[in-house]
Write a protein that holds these residues in place. Structure first.
Motif, short mmCIF file in Angstrom:
data_model
loop_
_atom_site.label_atom_id
_atom_site.label_comp_id
_atom_site.label_asym_id
_atom_site.label_seq_id
_atom_site.Cartn_x
_atom_site.Cartn_y
_atom_site.Cartn_z
N ASN A 66 0.79 -1.23 0.00
CA ASN A 66 0.00 0.00 0.00
C ASN A 66 0.83 1.28 0.00
OD1 ASN A 66 -2.63 -1.42 0.44
ND2 ASN A 66 -1.61 -2.00 2.36
N ARG A 110 -0.22 5.76 -4.36
CA ARG A 110 -1.28 5.15 -3.57
C ARG A 110 -2.05 6.20 -2.77
NH1 ARG A 110 -3.68 1.18 -5.10
NH2 ARG A 110 -3.19 2.40 -6.94
N GLY A 150 -6.02 7.11 -2.99
CA GLY A 150 -6.79 6.77 -1.82
C GLY A 150 -7.81 7.83 -1.42
N GLY A 151 -8.60 7.49 -0.42
CA GLY A 151 -9.58 8.42 0.11
C GLY A 151 -8.98 9.53 0.93
N GLU A 191 -4.67 1.14 3.79
CA GLU A 191 -4.74 1.30 2.33
C GLU A 191 -4.91 2.75 1.89
OE1 GLU A 191 -8.07 -1.29 1.45
OE2 GLU A 191 -6.69 -2.82 0.73
N ARG A 224 -7.57 4.40 2.37
CA ARG A 224 -8.95 4.47 1.87
C ARG A 224 -9.80 5.48 2.65
NH1 ARG A 224 -11.66 0.78 -1.05
NH2 ARG A 224 -10.11 -0.80 -0.58
N ASP A 274 -15.19 3.70 -6.57
CA ASP A 274 -15.45 2.68 -5.55
C ASP A 274 -16.70 3.01 -4.72
OD1 ASP A 274 -15.04 0.38 -3.97
OD2 ASP A 274 -13.82 1.48 -2.52
N ASN A 331 -18.79 1.96 1.28
CA ASN A 331 -17.47 1.38 1.54
C ASN A 331 -16.91 1.82 2.90
OD1 ASN A 331 -16.38 4.00 1.17
ND2 ASN A 331 -15.87 3.60 -0.98
N TRP A 332 -17.72 2.63 3.64
CA TRP A 332 -17.31 3.07 4.99
C TRP A 332 -18.56 3.52 5.76
CZ3 TRP A 332 -17.20 8.36 6.95
CH2 TRP A 332 -16.66 8.46 8.24
N ASN A 368 -12.57 7.00 -3.75
CA ASN A 368 -11.16 6.62 -3.93
C ASN A 368 -11.00 5.97 -5.30
OD1 ASN A 368 -10.87 3.44 -3.65
ND2 ASN A 368 -12.43 4.11 -2.18
N LEU A 427 -8.46 3.52 -5.79
CA LEU A 427 -7.44 2.52 -5.49
C LEU A 427 -7.46 1.36 -6.48
CD1 LEU A 427 -7.79 2.56 -1.61
CD2 LEU A 427 -5.76 3.23 -2.92
#
Length: 663
Positions: free
Chosen positions: A195, A235, A239-240, A257, A259, A349, A355-356, A363, A365
């Motif tokens: 990552n 990365r 990412g988020g 990650e 994220r 995503d 996703n959260w 993100n 990713l």
């Protein structure tokens, strides 16, 4: 009724002005009252964008019952860590000596003399997840103070020994020539090869480490550290932690990650990352890096300008929820994009289930078309529409104080990024902010730290002087205007008069007589150590001006901390980088009316440590400087490459640039 914080400058302190807690600002009055009443001082340190600071405030500081206990048994002092980094540093170190992880809010209990004897970070109102309830903490400390003072004093004495480390410096020693190389390679043991970055969650960008990897990798052709830096930057950009819609980066990610961010945005993080992303974009030509750099600048210009300078931070919370301003549901994308929502959701995503925490942090990713021009054009259009829709939301609060040191980092980054990415508008923005800070925060020949809404904190730090000196140097290199070079040298001279003691050691700030120690600490924190920044800008000024006093200053700082550097290089990334600037710097002069054809191949072939000056006319330096008088050739653009006190013959053809830099 407002408490004693009603007249504070800091937005963070003003957030607490209506608490029932009888808060005081840091100062002699608070410690005098503690002595008169024979009660401990409860020190609470935080900052305006801090989510858990808000949580503790809502749970405890706004609770009349908790406040009554605090007012009865303690003198309560509230500190903005951004206004008083010197106070925060000392007590964060004390907390670490207690075996606890640092962070904010910082909650420390002090004697009348400011000596710490116990503390922690966030305490909940009610006991949970193994964390002690704040009322119980207050009760226990007050009882021990009244009934078992010897135990308190024993803790104080143990912490005093730990705080002595802040003023101790190891014996100077000779540094091996390959120390920085070995440090850069050795630190790869902690590299997350899946990552990017270092370690597991939570994960911080750590720009000083990335810069060390990047510069040593380029300078010594060490592929592994160079690629580790680039992979981490990629990365993070995917990412988020990266705000794909509005630009800029959050302070850290809560997962490995990158994220899910901890959503506050800090000026200093984005300044340090802007410089790295711009240089990576210039070096590699990759769109993912250029887009990240441009996004940071867009965010700065759209959301952070205060009286031509830059505000300190944006809050993590809005409408009482962390991240609410930034997250998206699948339904929101369907309403905005209709039949095109599937493509947007795949790229970012976005899932129906989230996703959260039931919603979505955007993100990329798993986007495998990061550098595809057609795809990026579509993404840019989507982000513009998302940004327009987001304007309708309740915005996070902004801490609109202007800090000299953080603005200095931002100005330097804008000037360097504008130079390398052919964005003269960024250089102009940097110059405008520089003029604002230099005017509003001037203090004789030096600087004060902060201003807000026409009021100043009449206190300056070493950080302010060295980072604004670096900003001045970056603007000099981007414009060749001699006044900037004079400002850089003048602020370093003022810093020496204000912050260097009789033994030649540098202190972070003035001596008010309230802190238990005056730090000589040189380890990096969330921002580079002021000593690392001092050594770096001094080394760079030496290469630009030829004045050996700057080289001696940089070498003296490195020599004083040579023992620490050799023993724990990971903690001293900025000093390690300064060592590289002392030893390995190449000075480039781009001269003439249109240097872009020369700059593009130069960027791809740059060594790790390179300073580049832009000038339309022959460069005006000291007569014995090798680059003095270097300018265009017969009115045409030219590149001069200077190393080790000499400049090579000029290059005027783009095809000859790589060879000139490689030789």
């Amino acid at each position: 009724m407002s408490n004693r914080l009603a007249d504070a400058i800091s937005p963070y302190l003003l957030q607490h002005r209506d608490n029932p807690v009888d808060w005081r600002e840091w100062g002699e009055e608070a410690f005098a009252e503690a002595t008169a009443r024979d009660v401990p001082v409860l020190l609470s340190v935080g900052y305006a964008a801090c989510h858990w600071c808000h949580v503790m405030a809502h749970e405890s500081f706004e609770d009349p019952e908790v406040a009554a206990r605090m007012n009865r048994d303690f003198v309560n002092v509230k500190v903005d860590r951004e206004e008083r980094p010197d106070v925060d540093q000392v007590y964060q170190h004390a907390l670490a000596a207690l075996g606890q992880h640092g962070g904010w809010p910082l909650t420390m209990f002090l004697t009348h003399a400011g000596e710490p004897f116990w503390g922690g970070t966030y305490f909940p109102r009610e006991e949970r997840h193994g964390m002690a309830a704040f009322p119980r903490v207050l009760e226990t400390v007050a009882r021990l103070w009244a009934e078992e003072r010897d135990q308190i004093l024993s803790n104080r004495d143990a912490l005093a020994g730990a705080l002595d480390r802040l003023v101790q410096v190891a014996e100077p020693r000779e540094l091996p020539d390959d120390l920085a190389d070995r440090a850069a390679v050795g630190l790869l043991r902690a590299f997350d090869r899946d990552n990017g970055g270092v370690g597991d969650a939570p994960k911080f960008p750590q720009p000083t480490l990335l810069e060390l990897w990047w510069r040593r990798g380029l300078e010594r052709d060490l592929a592994e550290p160079r690629d580790a830096a680039l992979f981490t930057l990629e990365r993070m950009a995917c990412g988020g932690i990266h705000d794909h819609v509005g630009g800029g980066f959050a302070r850290y990610a809560t997962d490995a990650e990158w994220r899910v961010p901890h959503f506050e945005k800090m000026l200093y993080d984005n300044a340090l990352l802007l410089e790295l992303y711009a240089e990576a974009a210039a070096r590699t030509g990759r769109e993912v890096f250029r887009r990240a750099a441009a996004g940071i600048v867009d965010w700065l210009e759209r959301e952070m300008i205060v009286d031509r300078a830059f505000a300190a931070s944006l809050d993590a919370d809005s409408e009482g929820e962390e991240g609410r301003f930034y997250v998206w549901s699948r339904e929101a994308l369907d309403r905005l994009f209709g039949a095109g929502a599937d493509a947007v959701a795949r790229t970012f995503d976005v899932r129906a289930e989230g996703n959260w925490e039931g919603t979505n942090v955007l993100n990329r990713l798993h986007d495998d078309a990061l550098d595809d021009p057609a795809h990026e054009a579509r993404v840019a259009d989507w982000c513009a529409r998302l940004l327009e829709a987001r304007r309708e939301r309740v915005r996070p609060a902004r801490d609109d104080k202007v800090l000299a040191d953080w603005n200095g980092m931002t100005i330097a980054a804008l000037a360097r990024a504008g130079q390398w990415l052919e964005r003269p508008d960024w250089v102009r923005r940097a110059a405008d902010a520089f003029d604002a800070v230099a005017a509003e925060l001037a203090d004789g020949d030096g600087l004060v730290h902060a201003w807000r809404d026409g009021r100043r904190l009449e206190l300056g730090f070493l950080d302010d002087h060295v980072h604004m000196a670096r900003a001045a140097l970056a603007l000099y290199l981007a414009t060749a205007a001699p006044a900037y070079r004079g400002r850089a040298e003048g602020w370093l001279a003022a810093a020496a008069r204000r912050f260097q003691d009789d033994e030649g050691c540098w202190r972070p700030g003035p001596d008010e007589g309230l802190l238990p120690v005056r730090s000589r600490w040189a380890q990096d924190g969330p921002i580079p150590s002021p000593l690392g920044a001092l050594a770096t800008v001094s080394a760079q000024l030496y290469h630009v001006t030829g004045e050996t006093a700057h080289a001696r200053r940089a070498q003296d700082v490195v020599d004083r901390y040579a023992g620490e550097l050799a023993a724990a290089p990971a903690a001293y990334g900025s000093l390690m980088t300064a060592l590289g600037w002392l030893r390995d710097t190449t000075f480039l002069v781009f001269a003439g009316p249109d240097t872009a054809p020369l700059k593009t191949p130069a960027a791809r072939a740059l060594p790790g440590y390179a300073l580049a000056a832009e000038t339309a006319d022959p460069l005006d330096l000291a007569a014995d400087h090798p680059a003095h008088g270097k300018g265009p050739i017969a009115g045409a653009a030219a590149l001069w490459v200077c190393r080790a006190g000499t400049c090579r013959p000029p290059v005027t053809a783009a095809g000859d640039v790589a060879g000139a830099l490689a030789g």
